[in-house]
Design a protein around this motif. Structure first.
Motif, PDB file in Angstrom:
ATOM      1  N   VAL A  59       0.966  -1.427  -0.047  1.00 35.37           N
ATOM      2  CA  VAL A  59       0.066  -0.007   0.048  1.00 35.37           C
ATOM      3  C   VAL A  59       0.913   1.234   0.019  1.00 35.37           C
ATOM      4  CG1 VAL A  59      -1.639   1.192   1.479  1.00 35.37           C
ATOM      5  CG2 VAL A  59      -2.037  -1.121   1.148  1.00 35.37           C
ATOM      6  N   ILE A  60       1.790   1.174   0.772  1.00 40.60           N
ATOM      7  CA  ILE A  60       2.826   2.270   1.173  1.00 40.60           C
ATOM      8  C   ILE A  60       3.719   2.550  -0.481  1.00 40.60           C
ATOM      9  CG2 ILE A  60       5.023   3.106   2.026  1.00 40.60           C
ATOM     10  CD1 ILE A  60       3.949   1.873   4.644  1.00 40.60           C
ATOM     11  N   LEU A  61       3.809   1.535  -0.923  1.00 45.69           N
ATOM     12  CA  LEU A  61       4.628   1.757  -2.346  1.00 45.69           C
ATOM     13  C   LEU A  61       3.870   2.313  -3.440  1.00 45.69           C
ATOM     14  CD1 LEU A  61       7.183  -1.309  -2.395  1.00 45.69           C
ATOM     15  CD2 LEU A  61       7.912   1.135  -1.918  1.00 45.69           C
ATOM     16  N   LEU A  62       2.596   1.760  -3.387  1.00 41.51           N
ATOM     17  CA  LEU A  62       1.737   1.869  -4.479  1.00 41.51           C
ATOM     18  C   LEU A  62       1.122   3.462  -4.293  1.00 41.51           C
ATOM     19  CD1 LEU A  62      -1.140  -0.076  -6.160  1.00 41.51           C
ATOM     20  CD2 LEU A  62      -1.914   2.334  -5.392  1.00 41.51           C
ATOM     21  N   LYS A  63       0.780   3.974  -3.056  1.00 40.89           N
ATOM     22  CA  LYS A  63       0.442   5.199  -3.087  1.00 40.89           C
ATOM     23  C   LYS A  63       1.456   6.575  -3.132  1.00 40.89           C
ATOM     24  CE  LYS A  63      -2.565   6.395   0.289  1.00 40.89           C
ATOM     25  NZ  LYS A  63      -3.180   6.555   1.577  1.00 40.89           N
ATOM     26  N   SER A  64       2.585   5.937  -2.607  1.00 41.94           N
ATOM     27  CA  SER A  64       3.888   6.943  -2.798  1.00 41.94           C
ATOM     28  C   SER A  64       3.922   7.212  -4.294  1.00 41.94           C
ATOM     29  CB  SER A  64       4.958   6.523  -1.976  1.00 41.94           C
ATOM     30  OG  SER A  64       5.520   5.406  -2.449  1.00 41.94           O
ATOM     31  N   THR A  65       4.093   5.980  -5.105  1.00 42.78           N
ATOM     32  CA  THR A  65       4.397   6.058  -6.433  1.00 42.78           C
ATOM     33  C   THR A  65       3.357   6.809  -7.251  1.00 42.78           C
ATOM     34  OG1 THR A  65       5.438   4.018  -6.535  1.00 42.78           O
ATOM     35  CG2 THR A  65       4.802   4.804  -8.598  1.00 42.78           C
ATOM     36  N   SER A 103       1.749   8.361   1.946  1.00 40.06           N
ATOM     37  CA  SER A 103       1.674   7.005   1.603  1.00 40.06           C
ATOM     38  C   SER A 103       0.913   5.943   2.522  1.00 40.06           C
ATOM     39  CB  SER A 103       2.912   6.158   1.120  1.00 40.06           C
ATOM     40  OG  SER A 103       3.753   6.469   2.292  1.00 40.06           O
ATOM     41  N   SER A 104       0.694   6.358   3.659  1.00 36.10           N
ATOM     42  CA  SER A 104       0.115   5.393   4.902  1.00 36.10           C
ATOM     43  C   SER A 104      -1.379   5.743   4.833  1.00 36.10           C
ATOM     44  CB  SER A 104       0.919   5.599   6.069  1.00 36.10           C
ATOM     45  OG  SER A 104       0.707   6.972   6.795  1.00 36.10           O
ATOM     46  N   PRO A 105      -2.091   4.661   5.147  1.00 38.60           N
ATOM     47  CA  PRO A 105      -3.509   4.735   5.236  1.00 38.60           C
ATOM     48  C   PRO A 105      -3.681   5.767   6.482  1.00 38.60           C
ATOM     49  CG  PRO A 105      -3.094   2.388   5.368  1.00 38.60           C
ATOM     50  CD  PRO A 105      -1.602   3.249   5.510  1.00 38.60           C
ATOM     51  N   SER A 106      -5.220   6.000   6.726  1.00 39.40           N
ATOM     52  CA  SER A 106      -5.901   7.182   7.584  1.00 39.40           C
ATOM     53  C   SER A 106      -6.249   6.693   8.791  1.00 39.40           C
ATOM     54  CB  SER A 106      -6.334   8.169   6.807  1.00 39.40           C
ATOM     55  OG  SER A 106      -7.134   9.019   7.360  1.00 39.40           O
ATOM     56  N   GLU A 107      -6.619   7.616   9.891  1.00 42.47           N
ATOM     57  CA  GLU A 107      -7.763   7.378  10.767  1.00 42.47           C
ATOM     58  C   GLU A 107      -8.991   7.130  10.122  1.00 42.47           C
ATOM     59  OE1 GLU A 107      -6.787  11.592  10.223  1.00 42.47           O
ATOM     60  OE2 GLU A 107      -5.603   9.896  10.677  1.00 42.47           O
ATOM     61  N   THR A 108      -9.298   7.829   9.138  1.00 46.98           N
ATOM     62  CA  THR A 108     -10.636   7.854   8.402  1.00 46.98           C
ATOM     63  C   THR A 108     -10.716   6.514   7.605  1.00 46.98           C
ATOM     64  OG1 THR A 108      -9.635   9.363   6.594  1.00 46.98           O
ATOM     65  CG2 THR A 108     -11.030  10.167   8.248  1.00 46.98           C
ATOM     66  N   THR A 109      -9.715   5.993   7.115  1.00 49.59           N
ATOM     67  CA  THR A 109      -9.601   4.533   6.616  1.00 49.59           C
ATOM     68  C   THR A 109     -10.268   3.582   7.590  1.00 49.59           C
ATOM     69  OG1 THR A 109      -7.401   4.869   5.399  1.00 49.59           O
ATOM     70  CG2 THR A 109      -8.262   2.423   5.706  1.00 49.59           C
ATOM     71  N   LEU A 110     -10.154   3.708   8.961  1.00 45.89           N
ATOM     72  CA  LEU A 110     -11.011   2.904   9.673  1.00 45.89           C
ATOM     73  C   LEU A 110     -12.487   2.932   9.692  1.00 45.89           C
ATOM     74  CD1 LEU A 110      -8.454   2.989  12.940  1.00 45.89           C
ATOM     75  CD2 LEU A 110      -8.610   1.342  11.133  1.00 45.89           C
ATOM     76  N   THR A 167       4.027   6.190  10.249  1.00 42.43           N
ATOM     77  CA  THR A 167       4.130   7.299   9.430  1.00 42.43           C
ATOM     78  C   THR A 167       5.129   8.266   9.878  1.00 42.43           C
ATOM     79  OG1 THR A 167       1.535   7.002   9.213  1.00 42.43           O
ATOM     80  CG2 THR A 167       2.316   9.276   8.750  1.00 42.43           C
ATOM     81  N   PRO A 168       5.525   8.498  11.172  1.00 45.66           N
ATOM     82  CA  PRO A 168       6.492   9.371  11.329  1.00 45.66           C
ATOM     83  C   PRO A 168       7.813   8.845  10.681  1.00 45.66           C
ATOM     84  CG  PRO A 168       5.184   8.988  13.316  1.00 45.66           C
ATOM     85  CD  PRO A 168       4.729   7.880  12.479  1.00 45.66           C
ATOM     86  N   LEU A 169       8.152   7.541  10.576  1.00 41.69           N
ATOM     87  CA  LEU A 169       9.366   7.134  10.081  1.00 41.69           C
ATOM     88  C   LEU A 169       9.206   7.374   8.613  1.00 41.69           C
ATOM     89  CD1 LEU A 169      11.975   5.276  10.260  1.00 41.69           C
ATOM     90  CD2 LEU A 169      10.265   3.293  10.005  1.00 41.69           C
ATOM     91  N   LEU A 170       8.047   7.277   7.912  1.00 47.44           N
ATOM     92  CA  LEU A 170       7.891   7.697   6.435  1.00 47.44           C
ATOM     93  C   LEU A 170       8.117   9.030   6.355  1.00 47.44           C
ATOM     94  CD1 LEU A 170       4.750   5.675   5.717  1.00 47.44           C
ATOM     95  CD2 LEU A 170       7.181   5.123   4.966  1.00 47.44           C
ATOM     96  N   SER A 171       7.767  10.051   7.233  1.00 44.02           N
ATOM     97  CA  SER A 171       8.198  11.424   6.967  1.00 44.02           C
ATOM     98  C   SER A 171       9.645  11.658   7.244  1.00 44.02           C
ATOM     99  CB  SER A 171       7.372  12.124   8.185  1.00 44.02           C
ATOM    100  OG  SER A 171       7.896  13.358   8.471  1.00 44.02           O
ATOM    101  N   MET A 172      10.418  11.069   8.129  1.00 44.58           N
ATOM    102  CA  MET A 172      11.774  11.166   8.067  1.00 44.58           C
ATOM    103  C   MET A 172      12.476  10.410   6.915  1.00 44.58           C
ATOM    104  SD  MET A 172      12.955  10.470  12.115  1.00 44.58           S
ATOM    105  CE  MET A 172      12.041   8.784  12.023  1.00 44.58           C
ATOM    106  N   ILE A 173      11.959   9.623   6.336  1.00 38.84           N
ATOM    107  CA  ILE A 173      12.709   8.812   5.080  1.00 38.84           C
ATOM    108  C   ILE A 173      12.308   9.812   3.762  1.00 38.84           C
ATOM    109  CG2 ILE A 173      12.517   6.989   3.346  1.00 38.84           C
ATOM    110  CD1 ILE A 173      11.831   5.190   5.816  1.00 38.84           C
ATOM    111  N   GLY A 174      11.252  10.574   3.731  1.00 40.45           N
ATOM    112  CA  GLY A 174      10.723  11.436   2.865  1.00 40.45           C
ATOM    113  C   GLY A 174      11.462  12.573   2.771  1.00 40.45           C
ATOM    114  N   LYS A 175      11.848  13.046   3.920  1.00 38.47           N
ATOM    115  CA  LYS A 175      12.582  14.292   4.208  1.00 38.47           C
ATOM    116  C   LYS A 175      14.058  13.870   3.505  1.00 38.47           C
ATOM    117  CE  LYS A 175      10.525  16.979   7.814  1.00 38.47           C
ATOM    118  NZ  LYS A 175       9.273  16.259   7.830  1.00 38.47           N
ATOM    119  N   MET A 176      14.818  12.949   4.126  1.00 30.79           N
ATOM    120  CA  MET A 176      16.073  12.222   3.526  1.00 30.79           C
ATOM    121  C   MET A 176      16.197  12.204   2.024  1.00 30.79           C
ATOM    122  SD  MET A 176      17.467   9.966   6.698  1.00 30.79           S
ATOM    123  CE  MET A 176      16.263   8.686   6.457  1.00 30.79           C
TER     124      MET A 176
END
Length: 593
Positions: free
Chosen positions: A317-323, A347-354, A385-394
């Motif tokens: 899901v993360i790869l597809l959404k980010s791409t 890229s990560s799902p949401s609280e509204t996904t639930l 999601t916080p980890l994805l944020s850091m990866i995205g910035k780098m």
């Protein structure tokens, strides 16, 4: 005895667990510069029914450190989301939303449609029925408003793109839920009729809120501001949010729509920054409750039994959404670094996904086991999601470092001067800054001065500069300088000391009553402290010398020389061998820059 029963009640026990978690998680994670989002989710895992809650029957004392009534927390979690949408509205204002209309309804709609379609095609390809595939695709296409906006600045290209997409997703949430109801096998056309009925009444209610709020909110908050009571200001803010949310909820729309409208209305007044500052602690706590409920929904035994499938699904899901999101942004002209960071951040799902997954399950579009699986994937995605944020910035920095030599440099906007106090002196300073083309924003806690200043075209906002992180909210971190003009010696000293501690290189020019007060301000960290008695004497001398025939040039030179002598004398008497902040030459260089 009654007090003992109250303390042993499930509600009180859960409240103590939540407050204890907040008191531990927030400072500990802030100490290590880690977002508390992860901490709250981990607390939910630990104290929830699938964590230590399993052991309560064998060890009753654990009820004091576990959540005994998870369902009772849902209303607090929903209130946290409402306050979050309210704060988003405060940051927007109608002018900014109108300016973003192409982004919101262009980029936002394309992102949701393309991502949802790609996910729907995937689920249909692996054997899911079309209705169920569409439900899963739309649910997982949503991104977390609660987390993403806490991790980005909406004034940056990444923040603006993320905000536009998140706003459209929040707007689209209600039609999505009604669409799932219309697709349900037991629905017989009622879903479409109910959708039309809700949209019609919802439009009427939102229109009424916009009209009434425009005329009723300014006098309401002006009266609250005159009392100088933060409690009354908070009560007025919560009243507006709750009434607007109840109004939209009564029509069938989501309460978050009303919260967003309420924020937009208050953003049009001069009180929006003060309101945002006052509700911040409550929003953080309520959002923490929501994140704890996310953690409580994760059953570690099911996760362990299906670990490989869950990890593959989450990564997929993360790869597809980010791409999809990254490619869409690149097609719309975004820089590679911006597209990369935004795509990964969203890229990560949401609280509204639930919420959508629950609606899809209730409509019998997906099986309960399928809904549970993707709920766990969503919770895991929110956790990382916080980890994805850091990866995205780098990754964005690496991409920009390669792309930068081929991109023309953009001229940065001039930083604003922050004027604290908008009485006689503050208004004169604003006039001089405007005459020389220097942008500024003035702040005052007197609502009458603010209202009069805005009426005459000044850039002035309501706020108590001496409380909390108000100066940071008004842009002290990026200000060209801060000028304190208020005639409040103790408050001025406290503000100077806090500014100097937070921003060591910030030029701070402060109004002082006399030489003694100036010395106090210098010790607190002021770059320049200007005594009123000194300046009136120098102006009097200047007028007298020019009147008796002395040339203006030598007079001005002697005035500057005498001012420097007085400043040096004040600092020596105050025990300061040199100014604690910028020297005059450095200040002038900063002003030129």
């Amino acid at each position: 005895m009654a007090g003992s029963n109250a303390l042993s009640s499930p509600v009180m026990s859960d409240a103590l667990v939540i407050l204890g978690a907040a008191g531990i998680v927030i400072p500990v994670f802030n100490r290590f510069r880690i977002t508390p989002v992860i901490g709250f989710i981990l607390v939910g895992l630990l104290v929830g029914p699938f964590g230590l809650g399993r052991l309560v029957f064998d060890h009753p004392w654990l009820s004091w450190v576990t959540i005994t009534d998870p369902d009772g927390l849902e209303i607090f979690a929903e209130f946290g989301i409402i306050l979050l949408l309210f704060s988003i509205g405060l940051e927007l204002s109608f002018g900014r939303l109108w300016a973003m209309r192409k982004f919101v309804f262009g980029l936002g709609s394309l992102e949701l449609i393309l991502t949802g379609s790609a996910l729907t095609f995937f689920f249909a390809a692996i054997g899911q029925g079309f209705s169920g595939a569409m439900a899963l695709g739309l649910a997982l296409a949503l991104s977390s408003t609660a987390l993403v906006l806490k991790m980005t600045d909406t004034t940056t290209p990444v923040g603006r793109a993320a905000l536009a997409m998140l706003l459209f997703e929040d707007i689209a949430l209600v039609p999505i839920i009604f669409l799932l109801g219309a697709l349900a096998p037991h629905a017989k056309g009622a879903g479409v009729d109910e959708l039309i009925h809700t949209l019609v009444w919802g439009t009427l209610v939102v229109t009424a809120l916009l009209v009434l709020g425009r005329y009723l909110l300014p006098p309401l908050f002006a009266q609250a501001a005159r009392t100088k009571s933060p409690e009354l200001f908070l009560a007025a803010s919560l009243l507006v949010v709750i009434l607007a949310s109840l109004a939209t909820g009564a029509t069938g729309l989501s309460p978050i729509v009303g919260a967003l409208v309420a924020g937009l209305l208050i953003a049009e007044t001069e009180y929006h920054t003060e309101v945002e500052q006052i509700i911040e602690p409550f929003k953080g706590l309520a959002l923490g409750v929501f994140l704890i409920t996310i953690g409580m929904s994760i059953d570690l035994r099911i996760v362990w039994e299906n670990l490989a499938s869950i990890l593959i699904a989450t990564v997929g899901v993360i790869l597809l959404k980010s791409t999809v999101t990254g490619l869409l942004l690149r097609m719309m002209g975004a820089r590679r670094g911006t597209a990369t960071e935004t795509g990964i951040l969203m890229s990560s799902p949401s609280e509204t996904t639930l919420i959508v997954l629950s609606a899809a399950g209730a409509a019998q579009l997906i099986q309960p086991g399928t809904a549970m699986f993707w709920q766990i994937v969503t919770a895991l995605g929110l956790t990382v999601t916080p980890l994805l944020s850091m990866i995205g910035k780098m990754l964005a920095r690496q991409v920009d470092s390669v792309e930068a030599p081929h991109q023309p440099a953009e001229a940065p906007d001039k930083p604003r001067v922050l004027i604290v106090g908008f009485g006689r002196v503050g208004r004169l300073v604003a006039d001089m800054l405007a005459r020389h083309g220097r942008p500024y924003i003035a702040v005052d806690s007197n609502t009458d001065l603010v209202t009069d200043g805005r009426r005459h075209g000044y850039t002035v906002a309501f706020g108590d500069a001496g409380r909390g992180d108000a100066m940071l909210r008004f842009g002290a971190a990026s200000a060209a300088a801060v000028i304190l003009t208020m005639d409040e010696p103790v408050t001025a000293q406290r503000i100077v000391r806090k500014l100097r501690a937070d921003f060591p290189d910030l030029p701070i020019i402060a109004r002082a009553r006399d030489a003694e007060h100036a010395a106090v301000l210098y010790r607190a960290g002021a770059t320049h402290a200007v005594p009123e008695t000194l300046e009136s004497s120098l102006q009097l001398s200047e007028a007298a010398l020019t009147e008796i025939g002395v040339a203006m040039g030598p007079v001005i030179a002697s005035i500057h020389e005498k001012r420097d002598e007085f400043r040096e004398q004040i600092m020596q008497e105050g025990g300061l061998s040199q100014k604690p902040a910028l020297k005059l030459g450095q200040l002038r260089e900063a002003e030129k820059a």
